[in-house]
Design a protein around this motif. Sequence first.
Motif, PDB file in Angstrom:
ATOM      1  N   LEU A  29       1.623   6.955   1.621  1.00  0.00           N
ATOM      2  CA  LEU A  29       2.298   6.730   0.361  1.00  0.00           C
ATOM      3  C   LEU A  29       3.726   7.217   0.550  1.00  0.00           C
ATOM      4  O   LEU A  29       3.991   8.414   0.637  1.00  0.00           O
ATOM      5  CB  LEU A  29       1.618   7.484  -0.779  1.00  0.00           C
ATOM      6  CG  LEU A  29       2.269   7.361  -2.164  1.00  0.00           C
ATOM      7  CD1 LEU A  29       2.378   5.896  -2.582  1.00  0.00           C
ATOM      8  CD2 LEU A  29       1.494   8.154  -3.205  1.00  0.00           C
ATOM      9  N   ILE A  30       4.651   6.260   0.641  1.00  0.00           N
ATOM     10  CA  ILE A  30       6.043   6.551   0.988  1.00  0.00           C
ATOM     11  C   ILE A  30       6.910   6.240  -0.221  1.00  0.00           C
ATOM     12  O   ILE A  30       6.892   5.123  -0.741  1.00  0.00           O
ATOM     13  CB  ILE A  30       6.491   5.704   2.197  1.00  0.00           C
ATOM     14  CG1 ILE A  30       5.541   5.919   3.378  1.00  0.00           C
ATOM     15  CG2 ILE A  30       7.920   6.050   2.603  1.00  0.00           C
ATOM     16  CD1 ILE A  30       5.674   4.876   4.458  1.00  0.00           C
ATOM     17  N   TYR A  31       7.660   7.230  -0.655  1.00  0.00           N
ATOM     18  CA  TYR A  31       8.504   7.056  -1.838  1.00  0.00           C
ATOM     19  C   TYR A  31       9.869   7.618  -1.502  1.00  0.00           C
ATOM     20  O   TYR A  31      10.024   8.824  -1.328  1.00  0.00           O
ATOM     21  CB  TYR A  31       7.885   7.794  -3.027  1.00  0.00           C
ATOM     22  CG  TYR A  31       8.502   7.448  -4.365  1.00  0.00           C
ATOM     23  CD1 TYR A  31       7.791   6.727  -5.308  1.00  0.00           C
ATOM     24  CD2 TYR A  31       9.796   7.831  -4.678  1.00  0.00           C
ATOM     25  CE1 TYR A  31       8.343   6.394  -6.536  1.00  0.00           C
ATOM     26  CE2 TYR A  31      10.360   7.503  -5.903  1.00  0.00           C
ATOM     27  CZ  TYR A  31       9.629   6.793  -6.822  1.00  0.00           C
ATOM     28  OH  TYR A  31      10.187   6.466  -8.023  1.00  0.00           O
ATOM     29  N   PRO A  58      -5.631  -1.376   0.553  1.00  0.00           N
ATOM     30  CA  PRO A  58      -4.307  -0.958   1.038  1.00  0.00           C
ATOM     31  C   PRO A  58      -4.357   0.285   1.935  1.00  0.00           C
ATOM     32  O   PRO A  58      -5.046   1.256   1.643  1.00  0.00           O
ATOM     33  CB  PRO A  58      -3.541  -0.665  -0.251  1.00  0.00           C
ATOM     34  CG  PRO A  58      -4.212  -1.474  -1.293  1.00  0.00           C
ATOM     35  CD  PRO A  58      -5.651  -1.467  -0.919  1.00  0.00           C
ATOM     36  N   ARG A  59      -3.557   0.213   3.015  1.00  0.00           N
ATOM     37  CA  ARG A  59      -3.406   1.352   3.916  1.00  0.00           C
ATOM     38  C   ARG A  59      -2.027   1.994   3.781  1.00  0.00           C
ATOM     39  O   ARG A  59      -1.852   3.167   4.083  1.00  0.00           O
ATOM     40  CB  ARG A  59      -3.614   0.905   5.370  1.00  0.00           C
ATOM     41  CG  ARG A  59      -5.008   0.360   5.663  1.00  0.00           C
ATOM     42  CD  ARG A  59      -5.085  -0.143   7.098  1.00  0.00           C
ATOM     43  NE  ARG A  59      -4.856   0.926   8.063  1.00  0.00           N
ATOM     44  CZ  ARG A  59      -4.607   0.726   9.349  1.00  0.00           C
ATOM     45  NH1 ARG A  59      -4.531  -0.513   9.822  1.00  0.00           N
ATOM     46  NH2 ARG A  59      -4.424   1.753  10.160  1.00  0.00           N
ATOM     47  N   CYS A  60      -1.033   1.200   3.350  1.00  0.00           N
ATOM     48  CA  CYS A  60       0.325   1.712   3.247  1.00  0.00           C
ATOM     49  C   CYS A  60       0.975   1.182   1.970  1.00  0.00           C
ATOM     50  O   CYS A  60       0.970  -0.029   1.730  1.00  0.00           O
ATOM     51  CB  CYS A  60       1.148   1.298   4.468  1.00  0.00           C
ATOM     52  SG  CYS A  60       2.886   1.766   4.386  1.00  0.00           S
ATOM     53  N   VAL A  61       1.530   2.089   1.165  1.00  0.00           N
ATOM     54  CA  VAL A  61       2.288   1.710  -0.019  1.00  0.00           C
ATOM     55  C   VAL A  61       3.667   2.332   0.107  1.00  0.00           C
ATOM     56  O   VAL A  61       3.801   3.552   0.253  1.00  0.00           O
ATOM     57  CB  VAL A  61       1.605   2.190  -1.311  1.00  0.00           C
ATOM     58  CG1 VAL A  61       2.502   1.897  -2.517  1.00  0.00           C
ATOM     59  CG2 VAL A  61       0.257   1.508  -1.486  1.00  0.00           C
ATOM     60  N   PRO A 117      -9.159   9.638   0.027  1.00  0.00           N
ATOM     61  CA  PRO A 117      -9.681  10.558   1.050  1.00  0.00           C
ATOM     62  C   PRO A 117      -9.043  10.407   2.421  1.00  0.00           C
ATOM     63  O   PRO A 117      -9.145  11.322   3.246  1.00  0.00           O
ATOM     64  CB  PRO A 117     -11.172  10.216   1.106  1.00  0.00           C
ATOM     65  CG  PRO A 117     -11.259   8.796   0.605  1.00  0.00           C
ATOM     66  CD  PRO A 117     -10.196   8.688  -0.431  1.00  0.00           C
ATOM     67  N   LYS A 118      -8.355   9.274   2.689  1.00  0.00           N
ATOM     68  CA  LYS A 118      -7.727   9.071   3.997  1.00  0.00           C
ATOM     69  C   LYS A 118      -6.212   9.230   3.955  1.00  0.00           C
ATOM     70  O   LYS A 118      -5.550   8.984   4.976  1.00  0.00           O
ATOM     71  CB  LYS A 118      -8.081   7.683   4.539  1.00  0.00           C
ATOM     72  CG  LYS A 118      -9.542   7.532   4.933  1.00  0.00           C
ATOM     73  CD  LYS A 118      -9.787   6.199   5.635  1.00  0.00           C
ATOM     74  CE  LYS A 118     -11.236   6.097   6.100  1.00  0.00           C
ATOM     75  NZ  LYS A 118     -11.481   4.815   6.829  1.00  0.00           N
ATOM     76  N   LEU A 119      -5.660   9.657   2.835  1.00  0.00           N
ATOM     77  CA  LEU A 119      -4.209   9.804   2.712  1.00  0.00           C
ATOM     78  C   LEU A 119      -3.712  10.839   3.716  1.00  0.00           C
ATOM     79  O   LEU A 119      -4.061  12.021   3.632  1.00  0.00           O
ATOM     80  CB  LEU A 119      -3.839  10.215   1.292  1.00  0.00           C
ATOM     81  CG  LEU A 119      -2.338  10.318   0.991  1.00  0.00           C
ATOM     82  CD1 LEU A 119      -1.657   8.969   1.194  1.00  0.00           C
ATOM     83  CD2 LEU A 119      -2.102  10.839  -0.419  1.00  0.00           C
ATOM     84  N   ASP A 120      -2.874  10.389   4.651  1.00  0.00           N
ATOM     85  CA  ASP A 120      -2.428  11.236   5.755  1.00  0.00           C
ATOM     86  C   ASP A 120      -0.939  11.549   5.671  1.00  0.00           C
ATOM     87  O   ASP A 120      -0.503  12.623   6.085  1.00  0.00           O
ATOM     88  CB  ASP A 120      -2.741  10.544   7.090  1.00  0.00           C
ATOM     89  CG  ASP A 120      -2.246  11.323   8.288  1.00  0.00           C
ATOM     90  OD1 ASP A 120      -2.723  12.451   8.511  1.00  0.00           O
ATOM     91  OD2 ASP A 120      -1.358  10.808   9.006  1.00  0.00           O
ATOM     92  N   LEU A 121      -0.131  10.621   5.149  1.00  0.00           N
ATOM     93  CA  LEU A 121       1.318  10.773   5.108  1.00  0.00           C
ATOM     94  C   LEU A 121       1.799  10.565   3.684  1.00  0.00           C
ATOM     95  O   LEU A 121       1.474   9.571   3.045  1.00  0.00           O
ATOM     96  CB  LEU A 121       1.970   9.775   6.064  1.00  0.00           C
ATOM     97  CG  LEU A 121       3.487   9.783   6.195  1.00  0.00           C
ATOM     98  CD1 LEU A 121       3.901   9.423   7.614  1.00  0.00           C
ATOM     99  CD2 LEU A 121       4.142   8.813   5.225  1.00  0.00           C
ATOM    100  N   LEU A 122       2.611  11.516   3.182  1.00  0.00           N
ATOM    101  CA  LEU A 122       3.080  11.468   1.814  1.00  0.00           C
ATOM    102  C   LEU A 122       4.515  11.968   1.731  1.00  0.00           C
ATOM    103  O   LEU A 122       4.855  13.009   2.305  1.00  0.00           O
ATOM    104  CB  LEU A 122       2.191  12.340   0.922  1.00  0.00           C
ATOM    105  CG  LEU A 122       2.620  12.524  -0.538  1.00  0.00           C
ATOM    106  CD1 LEU A 122       2.573  11.185  -1.274  1.00  0.00           C
ATOM    107  CD2 LEU A 122       1.724  13.548  -1.227  1.00  0.00           C
ATOM    108  N   GLY A 123       5.366  11.260   1.014  1.00  0.00           N
ATOM    109  CA  GLY A 123       6.737  11.715   0.810  1.00  0.00           C
ATOM    110  C   GLY A 123       7.677  10.527   0.642  1.00  0.00           C
ATOM    111  O   GLY A 123       7.286   9.381   0.852  1.00  0.00           O
TER     112      GLY A 123
END
Length: 512
Positions: free
Chosen positions: A293-295, A269-272, A314-320
């Motif tokens: 990881l978009i919540y 997975p690249r986007c959740v 290790p590649k997580l770039d966008l979170l929120g």
Amino acid sequence: MDTRRVPPVPMEPAVAAMLRLQGHDLDAVAGLIADVLTHVHCALPGPPTSVGARLFALLPHDAVNHVSSLPDVLLGNIVSRLPIKDAARTVVLSRRWSGVWRSAPLVLVYSHILPAGTAIGRADTRSVTSAVSCVLDAHPGPFRCGHLTSSYMEEFHGLLTRWLQTLTIKGIHELVLVNRPWLLDVVLPATFLSMTTLTRLYLGLWKFPSTAGVPRATYFPNLRELGFSTVRMESRDLDFILDRSPVLETLCVGWNMFKLPLRLVSQSPRCVKIIRCSFEEISVVDAPRLERLIYSACFPGDGVCTKVKIGHAPKLDLLGYLDARRHVLEVGKTVIKGRTRVSLSTMVPSVTILALEVRFGVRNDAKMISSVLRCFPDVETLHIKSGDTDQSTGKHNLKFWHESGTIECIRSSIKLVVLHDFRGDRSELAFLRYFFESALVLKEAVILVAASFTSMEEVDSKVASLRTMKLASEASSVLVTSCSNPEGGFIRSIKRGSDFSLRDLFANYGSQ
């Protein structure tokens, strides 16, 4: 993305009687269900064809039929992009076209079967399902897409099973299957678990079948996108699908009212995306390719506090959005609290785009900002949504923020900060002053004003002190404007979430 509101679903007499006995307002319940249906349908990917598509074999003032001279493969591509009725009608154009429809990968969309603008009601279900059955029987496959979203399938469960068997045998690449029941007790036939040709699967308003007795060899070798909207399922069933989807890139779970832990252990997975769900825990255990990881917010007032655990990503770039009220952040094995001392083991240096929701008037929320930001030392773009509250615990002034100490990402890495839903409160202004005094590499600050303002003059009076203060970064600018999408429709868009050419999914101002 279609944002039209779905009309209330006619309520079954037995259901209405039960709800009335329980003391529920039937109009309020009908409105709630209409809201859920609207959100479910807004989140669905659109079909690859449009009722506006038209086929012309002759150009104006041209007597030569150039289209019919194209190779079969191109003709099939053209037909597969037409609405189902128009695609079937091509067989009468000429002998050249007679076999094209049967050999073209077909797109079957419920809304294209009925006359334009007609809503599918329960009374129409029999005629629509009959038409779908005729198409599935007549066409040898493969099916490029099945977009079946508007029927009441509790009355045709056996027929639905046969449809899924047919699509499995003939080959289906994209399947969007949404029911229209009042209660989520219609079990989706397990037949779809045999669809090895699927590349995209979205399910809505079903009870997921138990996977306890499903053969261990079951898997989805081509599945890249998977979405669940208001699907009742067990954790083991979600794990089953994820474990057997080796090339899955995008997972979206939306409007799920059933508390589940989501445990992500997958190489692909690249986007959740998790939209308005009541998960007890979201645990990124081992996701080496995960970039997003978009919540988004869960249901208001549901009282659920979700633990968000970040392990190996290790590649997580966008979170929120991380919400100080509804989320507990855990990095590694450390729960982040207001006074947590940050170390290398509690940092996520890969994240460059971070989104938070904070009630600036609530002391615990404000204290959490500094702790959370210290976990993301290399953030370049910061979005903060100012949460509304009627439980203010004080106005936090500039001294409050100075006492929190230096926050490294504010001082040395954040180039863009966007404050959403700015109300002009003193606590918001104090944070912005602290930010502007500290941010050495800031290039742009965007203040998106809340809808409660009646005029820009009122806004200007609130931000006047910010315009005259000395900024730590002389190269930075401050933009005060309104939000281009105040209801957050962009963040709910499946296409936007899985479109990796878009860098910042939280931007909703200007031309973003």
